[in-house]
Design an enzyme around this catalytic site. Structure first.
Site, mmCIF file in Angstrom:
data_model
loop_
_atom_site.group_PDB
_atom_site.id
_atom_site.type_symbol
_atom_site.label_atom_id
_atom_site.label_comp_id
_atom_site.label_asym_id
_atom_site.label_seq_id
_atom_site.Cartn_x
_atom_site.Cartn_y
_atom_site.Cartn_z
ATOM 1 N N PRO A 1 0.707 -1.245 -0.010
ATOM 2 C CA PRO A 1 0.166 -0.273 0.466
ATOM 3 C C PRO A 1 0.818 0.986 -0.294
ATOM 4 O O PRO A 1 0.387 1.982 0.717
ATOM 5 C CB PRO A 1 -0.730 0.181 1.442
ATOM 6 C CG PRO A 1 0.100 -0.698 2.154
ATOM 7 C CD PRO A 1 0.690 -1.865 0.977
ATOM 8 N N CYS A 2 1.421 1.733 -1.272
ATOM 9 C CA CYS A 2 2.438 2.794 -1.494
ATOM 10 C C CYS A 2 1.243 3.976 -1.150
ATOM 11 O O CYS A 2 2.320 5.205 -0.837
ATOM 12 C CB CYS A 2 3.000 3.051 -1.780
ATOM 13 S SG CYS A 2 2.241 2.571 -3.621
ATOM 14 N N HIS A 3 0.268 3.908 -1.365
ATOM 15 C CA HIS A 3 -0.906 5.545 -1.314
ATOM 16 C C HIS A 3 -0.565 5.529 0.088
ATOM 17 O O HIS A 3 -1.445 6.892 0.389
ATOM 18 C CB HIS A 3 -2.059 4.512 -1.890
ATOM 19 C CG HIS A 3 -3.358 3.448 -1.788
ATOM 20 N ND1 HIS A 3 -1.906 2.826 -1.658
ATOM 21 C CD2 HIS A 3 -3.716 3.632 -0.273
ATOM 22 C CE1 HIS A 3 -2.869 1.155 -1.000
ATOM 23 N NE2 HIS A 3 -3.911 2.122 -0.461
#
Length: 290
Positions: free
Chosen positions: A258-260
DNA sequence: ATCGGCATTTGTT
DNA sequence: AACAAATGCCGAT
């Protein structure tokens, strides 16, 4: 290289909804000064407010109002405020593979250094396919060890998206095989199919530093967020926040890793490899799943 | 607007 | 292969 142009649209209704959502987010952020009302936006999209309402609740599980609120700076700051545990246990070593409660989509990850990848990668086959997702078309790439890549593309950008991904592992052989990737897509984007009993296998291919950063990302739970500098601190390089940003940006399995959920220190959404609008959309969508 | 900091990549010898 | 320069989802001034 053959990149398919026909993408099925019947797997999930969210696939077409995203187009609407994307436009709303764009309007909202581009004219944030004059805060366009929902009616204005609906009119501009040639839709009735009721219709818009329906699309949102179907897409996000959130009313437009709640959704709009979820993509503001305020909300981002709230996500940051909840102090979490350190994102990376000191005992986790680079390259160590293992299971864990990572993300709310449970995954087990296996790390592969570029060296290992090369030794094995020359003959390795990556199967890929395009699938509709709540965030536009998703490009899914899998190896026999598990999911290796997940990218996004707006309509017409599929090719660029593929090139972007394929460029990361130049020695692999690419095979269009959406039959092999379909069930990954279906599962990844359907929270009802996230379960600990059958975690999703993913393969992290990158440098030691990158893998440490990506592991840290995996530990951010749904509905929370962290900052680049905090990640830098957690991996023991407190002054490397910019390098962390670069590594986050190279995350090959977006959404799943989950780089967001990595934000600027003040809550700004600084950047996203697949477009800031998409980052907002994902965060907004997640706000409805928490 | 600028600059320090840092991993990676790209371009030169 | 070694080195310089450029780049990027940063952060502080």
């Amino acid at each position: 290289m053959n990149v398919v142009t026909s993408i099925p649209t019947d797997i999930t209704p969210d696939g077409t909804d995203y187009d609407t959502v994307r436009h709303v987010i764009e309007m909202l952020t581009e004219d944030y000064r004059d805060q366009p009302s929902l009616e204005t936006i609906a009119r501009r999209l040639r839709q009735s407010p009721t219709q818009l309402q329906k699309v949102f609740t179907r897409w996000a599980g959130l009313s437009p109002k709640a959704f709009l609120q979820a993509v503001t700076l305020d909300h981002a700051k709230r996500l940051l405020r909840q102090e979490g545990m350190p994102l990376l246990e000191a005992s986790i070593e680079v390259g160590l593979s293992g299971p864990g409660r990572l993300h709310d989509l449970f995954v087990t990850h296996e790390a592969m250094s570029p060296g290992e990848w090369k030794a094995r990668g020359g003959g390795l086959t990556i199967r890929y396919g395009f699938h509709p997702s709540p965030f536009g078309t998703a490009l899914v790439m899998v190896t026999d060890r598990g999911l290796a890549g997940l990218a996004f593309a707006d309509a017409g950008e599929e090719r660029a998206s593929f090139e972007d991904m394929a460029g990361r592992w130049p020695n692999a052989t690419y095979l269009e095989d959406s039959a092999a990737t379909a069930h990954y897509a279906a599962r990844i984007f359907n929270p009802e199919r996230w379960c600990a009993e059958e975690p999703l296998n993913i393969v992290l291919i990158g440098s030691d530093f990158q893998i440490r950063v990506w592991q840290a990302l995996l530990n951010i739970p749904l509905g929370k967020a962290t900052t680049y500098s905090k990640i830098a601190g957690d991996i023991g390089q407190p002054t490397a926040s910019r390098a962390v940003g670069a590594a986050v940006g190279r995350n090959p399995i977006s959404f799943v890793v989950p780089c967001h959920r990595a934000l600027g220190k003040g809550g700004e959404l600084t950047g996203y490899h697949w477009g800031l609008t998409r980052k907002r959309a994902i965060l907004g969508w997640e706000a409805g799943k928490g």
